[in-house]
Design a protein around this motif. Sequence first.
Motif, PDB file in Angstrom:
ATOM      1  N   TRP A 165      -6.901  10.535   5.163  1.00 50.04           N
ATOM      2  CA  TRP A 165      -5.728  10.101   4.430  1.00 50.04           C
ATOM      3  C   TRP A 165      -6.155   9.292   3.205  1.00 50.04           C
ATOM      4  O   TRP A 165      -7.297   8.850   3.094  1.00 50.04           O
ATOM      5  CB  TRP A 165      -4.811   9.263   5.323  1.00 50.04           C
ATOM      6  CG  TRP A 165      -5.421   7.956   5.762  1.00 50.04           C
ATOM      7  CD1 TRP A 165      -5.290   6.739   5.152  1.00 50.04           C
ATOM      8  CD2 TRP A 165      -6.268   7.743   6.894  1.00 50.04           C
ATOM      9  NE1 TRP A 165      -6.000   5.781   5.832  1.00 50.04           N
ATOM     10  CE2 TRP A 165      -6.600   6.365   6.907  1.00 50.04           C
ATOM     11  CE3 TRP A 165      -6.768   8.563   7.900  1.00 50.04           C
ATOM     12  CZ2 TRP A 165      -7.418   5.801   7.880  1.00 50.04           C
ATOM     13  CZ3 TRP A 165      -7.583   8.016   8.866  1.00 50.04           C
ATOM     14  CH2 TRP A 165      -7.908   6.651   8.864  1.00 50.04           C
ATOM     15  N   THR A 191       0.400   5.248   0.940  1.00 48.02           N
ATOM     16  CA  THR A 191      -0.507   6.121   1.675  1.00 48.02           C
ATOM     17  C   THR A 191       0.041   7.541   1.701  1.00 48.02           C
ATOM     18  O   THR A 191       1.255   7.739   1.881  1.00 48.02           O
ATOM     19  CB  THR A 191      -0.697   5.627   3.118  1.00 48.02           C
ATOM     20  OG1 THR A 191      -1.244   4.297   3.090  1.00 48.02           O
ATOM     21  CG2 THR A 191      -1.641   6.531   3.899  1.00 48.02           C
ATOM     22  N   THR A 233      -5.148   5.988   0.869  1.00 50.21           N
ATOM     23  CA  THR A 233      -4.361   4.767   0.719  1.00 50.21           C
ATOM     24  C   THR A 233      -4.729   4.088  -0.591  1.00 50.21           C
ATOM     25  O   THR A 233      -5.909   3.900  -0.888  1.00 50.21           O
ATOM     26  CB  THR A 233      -4.612   3.791   1.888  1.00 50.21           C
ATOM     27  OG1 THR A 233      -4.175   4.395   3.109  1.00 50.21           O
ATOM     28  CG2 THR A 233      -3.843   2.489   1.680  1.00 50.21           C
ATOM     29  N   TYR A 255       0.841  -1.203   0.000  1.00 55.73           N
ATOM     30  CA  TYR A 255       0.000   0.000   0.000  1.00 55.73           C
ATOM     31  C   TYR A 255       0.877   1.255   0.000  1.00 55.73           C
ATOM     32  O   TYR A 255       1.935   1.292   0.642  1.00 55.73           O
ATOM     33  CB  TYR A 255      -0.905   0.027   1.232  1.00 55.73           C
ATOM     34  CG  TYR A 255      -1.890  -1.104   1.275  1.00 55.73           C
ATOM     35  CD1 TYR A 255      -3.139  -1.001   0.657  1.00 55.73           C
ATOM     36  CD2 TYR A 255      -1.575  -2.295   1.932  1.00 55.73           C
ATOM     37  CE1 TYR A 255      -4.051  -2.044   0.699  1.00 55.73           C
ATOM     38  CE2 TYR A 255      -2.481  -3.348   1.978  1.00 55.73           C
ATOM     39  CZ  TYR A 255      -3.713  -3.213   1.354  1.00 55.73           C
ATOM     40  OH  TYR A 255      -4.608  -4.248   1.389  1.00 55.73           O
ATOM     41  N   GLU A 281      -2.407  -2.331   5.438  1.00 54.25           N
ATOM     42  CA  GLU A 281      -3.102  -1.065   5.264  1.00 54.25           C
ATOM     43  C   GLU A 281      -3.169  -0.331   6.604  1.00 54.25           C
ATOM     44  O   GLU A 281      -3.600  -0.902   7.603  1.00 54.25           O
ATOM     45  CB  GLU A 281      -4.504  -1.299   4.724  1.00 54.25           C
ATOM     46  CG  GLU A 281      -5.240  -0.021   4.367  1.00 54.25           C
ATOM     47  CD  GLU A 281      -6.560  -0.278   3.662  1.00 54.25           C
ATOM     48  OE1 GLU A 281      -7.255   0.706   3.347  1.00 54.25           O
ATOM     49  OE2 GLU A 281      -6.892  -1.462   3.426  1.00 54.25           O
TER      50      GLU A 281
END
Length: 231
Positions: free
Chosen positions: A81, A4, A83, A2, A63
């Motif tokens: 946020w 982010t 991701t 991921y 995550e």
Amino acid sequence: MYLTRCEINPVARGARKLLGSPQAMHAAVLAGFHAGSGDVGRVLWRVDQDRKHTWLYLVSAAEPDLTHLIDQAGWPATQTWDTRDYGRTLARLEAGQRWAFRLRANPTSNVRDGSGGRGKRVAHVTVAQQMDWFVRRAPSFGIDVGKDEEPTVVLAGRGVDEFRRRSDSSARGGASGRTPSWGQVTVAWAQFDGTLTVVDPDALRAVLTGGVGSAKAYGCGLLTLARSVTP
């Protein structure tokens, strides 16, 4: 994997603490991964700042949940946020592609002392040393950034972070009544911006997910690709 991105509010009281100490930011980043989220593995992070924005970037196998960080150092009422599945970007890397990139690294080398061990880690602190460190290692990252005389990379920023870190031994010893001890940490960092040509996609994938160099816990080592560049 991921990728982010989280915007930090630099005037927030909590943000000032995190931005002033890579040790504190590292702890805040790891707090975003719960015990039940599986094998967290290596978490790479970097803070990018300009006149208008301060961004925290993360690359991780699990995550993250950055609710605590938004509450402490973001804009809880208006922003969260973002991701994304990093695997899609990694999967479409091919030899010959050109990308813009950014890397914040801790350029160092091991100097042998004759004892047969790994030697002493020495930081590169001059512009020439830091640029030479990156250009010489670029091929091992699976990328081409031009020749020494005409590299397609610039040293966009450099500095030294100094902060205090509590040693692991003292943290364990605290339960037995010992007085906690703190050590001074110094990290010389350099930010490299430029364009790269993919030579070895597998090697580049390893760098994008595993990081570059040392001081990864303190915001160094994360290389990101910004946008495709037309040859």
